[in-house]
Design a protein around this motif. Sequence first.
Motif, PDB file in Angstrom:
ATOM      1  N   SER A  50       0.827  -1.204   0.000  1.00 38.56           N
ATOM      2  CA  SER A  50       0.000   0.000   0.000  1.00 38.56           C
ATOM      3  C   SER A  50       0.864   1.259   0.000  1.00 38.56           C
ATOM      4  O   SER A  50       0.587   2.214  -0.741  1.00 38.56           O
ATOM      5  CB  SER A  50      -0.921  -0.016   1.217  1.00 38.56           C
ATOM      6  N   LYS A  51       1.906   1.266   0.800  1.00 38.98           N
ATOM      7  CA  LYS A  51       2.794   2.426   0.872  1.00 38.98           C
ATOM      8  C   LYS A  51       3.527   2.653  -0.446  1.00 38.98           C
ATOM      9  O   LYS A  51       3.633   3.789  -0.916  1.00 38.98           O
ATOM     10  CB  LYS A  51       3.806   2.248   2.002  1.00 38.98           C
ATOM     11  N   LEU A  52       4.038   1.585  -1.035  1.00 34.77           N
ATOM     12  CA  LEU A  52       4.751   1.708  -2.305  1.00 34.77           C
ATOM     13  C   LEU A  52       3.807   2.142  -3.426  1.00 34.77           C
ATOM     14  O   LEU A  52       4.133   3.021  -4.229  1.00 34.77           O
ATOM     15  CB  LEU A  52       5.440   0.389  -2.664  1.00 34.77           C
ATOM     16  N   ALA A  53       2.641   1.521  -3.473  1.00 34.01           N
ATOM     17  CA  ALA A  53       1.656   1.871  -4.509  1.00 34.01           C
ATOM     18  C   ALA A  53       1.230   3.327  -4.363  1.00 34.01           C
ATOM     19  O   ALA A  53       1.126   4.057  -5.358  1.00 34.01           O
ATOM     20  CB  ALA A  53       0.451   0.941  -4.422  1.00 34.01           C
ATOM     21  N   GLY A  54       1.004   3.753  -3.128  1.00 34.58           N
ATOM     22  CA  GLY A  54       0.607   5.132  -2.898  1.00 34.58           C
ATOM     23  C   GLY A  54       1.677   6.124  -3.321  1.00 34.58           C
ATOM     24  O   GLY A  54       1.384   7.153  -3.929  1.00 34.58           O
ATOM     25  N   ALA A  55       2.921   5.814  -3.014  1.00 30.54           N
ATOM     26  CA  ALA A  55       4.023   6.710  -3.376  1.00 30.54           C
ATOM     27  C   ALA A  55       4.199   6.811  -4.883  1.00 30.54           C
ATOM     28  O   ALA A  55       4.582   7.858  -5.402  1.00 30.54           O
ATOM     29  CB  ALA A  55       5.318   6.227  -2.730  1.00 30.54           C
ATOM     30  N   LEU A  56       3.890   5.730  -5.592  1.00 30.77           N
ATOM     31  CA  LEU A  56       4.057   5.706  -7.046  1.00 30.77           C
ATOM     32  C   LEU A  56       2.775   6.027  -7.805  1.00 30.77           C
ATOM     33  O   LEU A  56       2.794   6.148  -9.030  1.00 30.77           O
ATOM     34  CB  LEU A  56       4.588   4.337  -7.496  1.00 30.77           C
ATOM     35  N   GLY A  57       1.675   6.124  -7.094  1.00 25.07           N
ATOM     36  CA  GLY A  57       0.415   6.434  -7.760  1.00 25.07           C
ATOM     37  C   GLY A  57      -0.114   5.308  -8.621  1.00 25.07           C
ATOM     38  O   GLY A  57      -0.708   5.545  -9.664  1.00 25.07           O
ATOM     39  N   VAL A  58       0.122   4.068  -8.190  1.00 30.83           N
ATOM     40  CA  VAL A  58      -0.382   2.904  -8.929  1.00 30.83           C
ATOM     41  C   VAL A  58      -1.340   2.131  -8.033  1.00 30.83           C
ATOM     42  O   VAL A  58      -1.344   2.304  -6.818  1.00 30.83           O
ATOM     43  CB  VAL A  58       0.761   1.985  -9.416  1.00 30.83           C
ATOM     44  N   ARG A  59      -2.127   1.274  -8.631  1.00 35.13           N
ATOM     45  CA  ARG A  59      -3.055   0.460  -7.850  1.00 35.13           C
ATOM     46  C   ARG A  59      -2.297  -0.643  -7.123  1.00 35.13           C
ATOM     47  O   ARG A  59      -1.372  -1.243  -7.675  1.00 35.13           O
ATOM     48  CB  ARG A  59      -4.089  -0.170  -8.766  1.00 35.13           C
ATOM     49  N   GLU A  60      -2.725  -0.919  -5.910  1.00 36.79           N
ATOM     50  CA  GLU A  60      -2.103  -1.986  -5.133  1.00 36.79           C
ATOM     51  C   GLU A  60      -2.213  -3.325  -5.860  1.00 36.79           C
ATOM     52  O   GLU A  60      -1.259  -4.106  -5.874  1.00 36.79           O
ATOM     53  CB  GLU A  60      -2.760  -2.089  -3.758  1.00 36.79           C
ATOM     54  N   SER A  61      -3.368  -3.586  -6.458  1.00 35.34           N
ATOM     55  CA  SER A  61      -3.575  -4.861  -7.154  1.00 35.34           C
ATOM     56  C   SER A  61      -2.623  -5.020  -8.336  1.00 35.34           C
ATOM     57  O   SER A  61      -2.156  -6.120  -8.623  1.00 35.34           O
ATOM     58  CB  SER A  61      -5.020  -4.998  -7.624  1.00 35.34           C
ATOM     59  N   TRP A  62      -2.304  -3.917  -8.993  1.00 36.31           N
ATOM     60  CA  TRP A  62      -1.358  -3.990 -10.110  1.00 36.31           C
ATOM     61  C   TRP A  62       0.045  -4.258  -9.579  1.00 36.31           C
ATOM     62  O   TRP A  62       0.763  -5.122 -10.087  1.00 36.31           O
ATOM     63  CB  TRP A  62      -1.364  -2.701 -10.944  1.00 36.31           C
ATOM     64  N   LEU A  63       0.449  -3.510  -8.555  1.00 38.46           N
ATOM     65  CA  LEU A  63       1.797  -3.690  -8.021  1.00 38.46           C
ATOM     66  C   LEU A  63       1.964  -5.085  -7.433  1.00 38.46           C
ATOM     67  O   LEU A  63       2.959  -5.765  -7.684  1.00 38.46           O
ATOM     68  CB  LEU A  63       2.091  -2.626  -6.955  1.00 38.46           C
ATOM     69  N   TRP A  64       0.978  -5.526  -6.682  1.00 32.68           N
ATOM     70  CA  TRP A  64       1.042  -6.828  -6.008  1.00 32.68           C
ATOM     71  C   TRP A  64       1.051  -7.982  -7.002  1.00 32.68           C
ATOM     72  O   TRP A  64       1.905  -8.855  -6.934  1.00 32.68           O
ATOM     73  CB  TRP A  64      -0.145  -6.956  -5.063  1.00 32.68           C
ATOM     74  N   GLY A  65       0.071  -7.995  -7.909  1.00 34.97           N
ATOM     75  CA  GLY A  65      -0.083  -9.164  -8.764  1.00 34.97           C
ATOM     76  C   GLY A  65      -0.158  -8.911 -10.251  1.00 34.97           C
ATOM     77  O   GLY A  65      -0.366  -9.826 -11.038  1.00 34.97           O
ATOM     78  N   GLY A  66      -0.025  -7.655 -10.656  1.00 37.11           N
ATOM     79  CA  GLY A  66      -0.056  -7.339 -12.076  1.00 37.11           C
ATOM     80  C   GLY A  66      -1.453  -7.318 -12.671  1.00 37.11           C
ATOM     81  O   GLY A  66      -1.599  -7.301 -13.887  1.00 37.11           O
ATOM     82  N   SER A  67      -2.479  -7.312 -11.818  1.00 42.86           N
ATOM     83  CA  SER A  67      -3.841  -7.337 -12.353  1.00 42.86           C
ATOM     84  C   SER A  67      -4.305  -5.925 -12.702  1.00 42.86           C
ATOM     85  O   SER A  67      -3.865  -4.942 -12.121  1.00 42.86           O
ATOM     86  CB  SER A  67      -4.802  -7.985 -11.353  1.00 42.86           C
TER      87      SER A  67
END
Length: 95
Positions: A50-67
């Motif tokens: 969540s922290k990484l996704a928030g800092a990069l402005g990407v969805r958690e689901s995309w960062l976590w699993g590429g969905s």
Amino acid sequence: MLTLSDRLRWARGLTELSAKQLARLAGLHETHVTLIERGHRTALRASTISKLAGALGVRESWLWGGSGRLPSERSIRAAVREALIAAKSHGEAVS
């Protein structure tokens, strides 16, 4: 992009942030970010994603699993620019 580390490296690479800068924006330690990017940390907490996704402005689901859809380069750069401005306005050093 096959792995979380691939996606994280790709997104960070678009922003020209160092691992240290991303870590500070995300509220994480630089070593932790570096180990994730190298694929040495794979069992991550949801809060870390969540922290990484928030800092990069990407969805958690995309960062976590590429969905979902691949985030646009423009949206990632804009989100990071906004995060840097917010951090500086709060007196946080992000260099």
